[in-house]
Each structure stands twice: as structure tokens, then as C-alpha cells.
Design a protein around this motif. Structure first.
Motif, PDB file in Angstrom:
ATOM      1  N   ASP A 108      16.631 -70.824  33.949  1.00 39.44           N
ATOM      2  CA  ASP A 108      16.103 -69.652  34.542  1.00 39.44           C
ATOM      3  C   ASP A 108      16.147 -69.301  35.887  1.00 39.44           C
ATOM      4  N   LEU A 178       8.150 -65.417  26.534  1.00 39.27           N
ATOM      5  CA  LEU A 178       9.561 -65.132  24.796  1.00 39.27           C
ATOM      6  C   LEU A 178       9.558 -65.989  23.730  1.00 39.27           C
ATOM      7  N   GLN A 182       8.633 -64.008  20.020  1.00 43.60           N
ATOM      8  CA  GLN A 182       9.294 -64.476  18.741  1.00 43.60           C
ATOM      9  C   GLN A 182       8.652 -64.899  17.990  1.00 43.60           C
ATOM     10  N   LYS A 204      13.008 -59.459  26.698  1.00 47.60           N
ATOM     11  CA  LYS A 204      13.733 -60.220  26.415  1.00 47.60           C
ATOM     12  C   LYS A 204      13.632 -60.861  25.613  1.00 47.60           C
ATOM     13  N   ALA A 205      13.065 -60.800  24.914  1.00 48.29           N
ATOM     14  CA  ALA A 205      13.007 -61.212  22.830  1.00 48.29           C
ATOM     15  C   ALA A 205      13.953 -60.294  22.938  1.00 48.29           C
ATOM     16  N   GLU A 208      17.402 -61.090  23.515  1.00 44.29           N
ATOM     17  CA  GLU A 208      18.002 -62.505  23.518  1.00 44.29           C
ATOM     18  C   GLU A 208      18.212 -63.495  21.787  1.00 44.29           C
ATOM     19  N   ASP A 209      17.030 -62.754  21.100  1.00 40.21           N
ATOM     20  CA  ASP A 209      17.053 -62.902  20.196  1.00 40.21           C
ATOM     21  C   ASP A 209      17.975 -62.202  18.945  1.00 40.21           C
ATOM     22  N   ASP A 210      18.187 -61.119  19.083  1.00 37.15           N
ATOM     23  CA  ASP A 210      18.849 -59.991  19.012  1.00 37.15           C
ATOM     24  C   ASP A 210      18.081 -59.158  17.726  1.00 37.15           C
TER      25      ASP A 210
END
Length: 296
Positions: A108, A178, A182, A204-205, A208-210
Motif C-alpha cells: 500500500d 479491511l 471483511q 476499500k473492502a 476490493e472484495d466485490d
């Protein structure tokens, strides 16, 4: 251990490279010089010397066949030093960082912070007024200043350390957030609603995790006196909503909002329909459920 970089005018890449090494290696002897004999005797050389050979501790990038990232972006000295010493530096920059977080935080910081210095130093991205590269360069002595370049370099490095430290700790905080989001998504009773037990970055989660089914995130304010029901945007940074809050709620507060939404402890609903709030966790969840039912 002897470390060498060039003397004279300095830039963001050599200043930050030194800051990273100082965190990774602890105490060492720094010499700022262009003397070939001193360069040859050093254990680590960066931003000078005309050689890139990581196995020998040589990290210059000013040659024709300069080192590049996997996408072709040229490295500056800080990019090279961060690549090889950044993970070790994180142990001091982020005390207590776990091995499960180290690579995530390293990556990052590399992509969101170090890369920009590489780009500016190599002329790929312009350094406009206020750019970090120009702020570091401002530490160079003016023509009428009695301060030496070496003294100014160390002053700039102390300033750079504070920036680097904050960048690393922010990246660590985002990585922890994150993980928490999740976990909350996995435990959610309804994939359309995620409930967090504290306020933290969640976008972001989501992307990024769709988490395509997610419509609302529930979380408390800082002092936990109220809970928010926040809509999910269709893409990062968007002001739109996957599902807006009901039109009949928007712009209302306290008793009026409570009556319209069918709860007892409503606080408000934003006029644009992207967020509303209640004084209890249970009511905030009910607001999400009612909004989903109304949007069918």
C-alpha cells in the motif's frame, strides 16, 4: 556499516531513501560524497555511483539501463530502497505490526506513496506547487544561507520521517479496517447490510472484495451516541447510491423523521438520501431494512 549518497543538492528520493534505511538498519555512518574511492568502500550506496546491483548494495538509477518496476516505471533511489528495506523499516515505523499485515502495508505504501516520488524524480509526473518532492527540495540551503548541505539534508530527513511514519501507520490502519469489514461481511445475516461495531474506512473492502449485494453499512459515531445507516456508492468516490433512502425521509429530523421512518429514536436523514441516523444500533438496522423494502 557505511552508507553513501551524493553530496550537494538533494531531492525527495535520496532523503526518503535515507529515512527508510535509518528505520530498517538503525545506526550507521552516512557519508554524502561523490568521491569514487569512498563510494567504492561503502556497504550501501544509493542515488550515486552509476551502478545498480542490489546484491552488492548499489542503488543508483541514473544510468541508461536504469532499473524499472514490473510495469516499466523507472525506480528512483527511494523506490529501490523501499523495495529491499521497506519491510524491515515497518517494524520500527509501525510497532507491533503482524507478519500477516506486513506485505499488505508495504504494498500500500509503495503504490500510494513511494511510487509518486519515483515518478516525480524521473519526470514521469510533474511536481506541481505543493508536491511532496518540492517540499523536500525546499530544505536545500539558499545561496545566502550559512547552513551546510549535509545539515540541511538531515533536517529534511527528520521532516521526511514524520511523513513516512504517518503514511505507514495510515496504511496499517486501513489494512486492519479491511480485515474487520471483511469479517463483518462474512458474519452478516443479510448480504445487503453490514454492521460495524466502530467507525472505520469501509469502501476499500466493498470494492476490493466485490461485495456486489451490499446496499447499506451501519456504524456508530465516534462517541457512540448515535448510529448511521449509510448507502453504498456504485463505485469508489462516487456520490451516487446503489439504493437511495426513501424520498419521504429526506431532509427530516428527530420526531418528524422518526414518524416518517417508523422508528422511535430517529435523528436525521440527509436531503440527498445517502445517509440517515438513529440513536440505537437496532433502529439503524431497521432503517436499512425498511429502505430495502421500500426500494423493491
Amino acid at each position: 556499516m557505511k552508507v553513501v549518497t551524493h553530496s550537494g543538492t538533494f531531492h525527495a528520493d535520496d532523503v526518503f531513501a535515507f529515512s527508510v534505511l535509518r528505520e530498517a538498519l538503525g545506526a550507521f555512518s552516512l557519508v554524502r560524497t561523490r568521491d569514487a574511492a569512498l563510494i567504492d568502500k561503502a556497504d550501501i550506496v544509493f542515488d550515486v555511483g552509476g551502478i545498480y546491483d542490489a546484491a552488492r548494495g548499489r542503488y543508483d538509477h541514473h544510468m541508461r539501463d536504469l532499473p524499472r518496476r514490473s510495469d516499466g516505471t523507472p525506480y528512483s533511489s527511494v523506490g529501490l530502497i523501499w523495495r529491499d528495506y521497506g519491510r524491515a523499516a515497518l517494524s520500527r515505523l509501525v510497532p507491533g505490526i503482524g507478519e500477516d499485515m506486513r506485505d499488505v502495508v508495504w504494498q500500500d505504501v509503495d503504490t500510494s506513496f513511494i511510487l509518486a516520488i519515483d515518478q516525480a524524480d524521473n519526470g514521469i509526473a510533474s511536481a506541481s506547487q505543493g508536491h511532496l518532492a518540492l517540499l523536500i527540495e525546499a530544505f536545500n540551503p539558499t545561496w545566502d544561507c550559512t547552513q551546510s548541505y549535509d545539515e540541511a539534508f538531515l533536517e529534511a530527513a527528520d521532516f521526511a520521517r514524520g511523513i513516512l511514519l504517518r503514511a505507514c501507520r495510515q496504511a496499517h490502519a486501513e489494512a486492519k479496517a479491511l480485515s474487520l469489514v471483511q469479517a463483518a461481511a462474512r458474519q452478516a445475516r443479510d448480504s445487503r447490510v453490514v454492521v460495524l461495531d466502530r467507525k472505520l474506512p469501509w469502501e476499500k473492502a466493498v470494492f476490493e472484495d466485490d461485495l456486489r449485494d451490499l446496499l447499506f453499512v451501519i456504524y456508530p459515531n465516534e462517541d457512540r451516541t448515535s448510529w448511521y445507516c449509510r448507502t453504498i456508492p456504485p463505485e469508489p468516490g462516487s456520490f451516487g447510491q446503489r439504493l437511495s433512502l426513501p424520498e419521504s425521509w429526506r431532509g427530516l429530523q428527530e420526531e418528524e423523521f422518526s414518524k416518517a421512518a417508523g422508528i422511535e429514536d430517529g435523528v436525521f436523514c440527509h436531503p440527498s438520501g445517502f445517509i440517515c441516523g438513529a440513536r440505537s444500533r437496532e433502529s439503524a438496522i431497521r432503517l436499512a431494512e425498511k429502505a430495502i423494502a421500500a426500494g423493491r
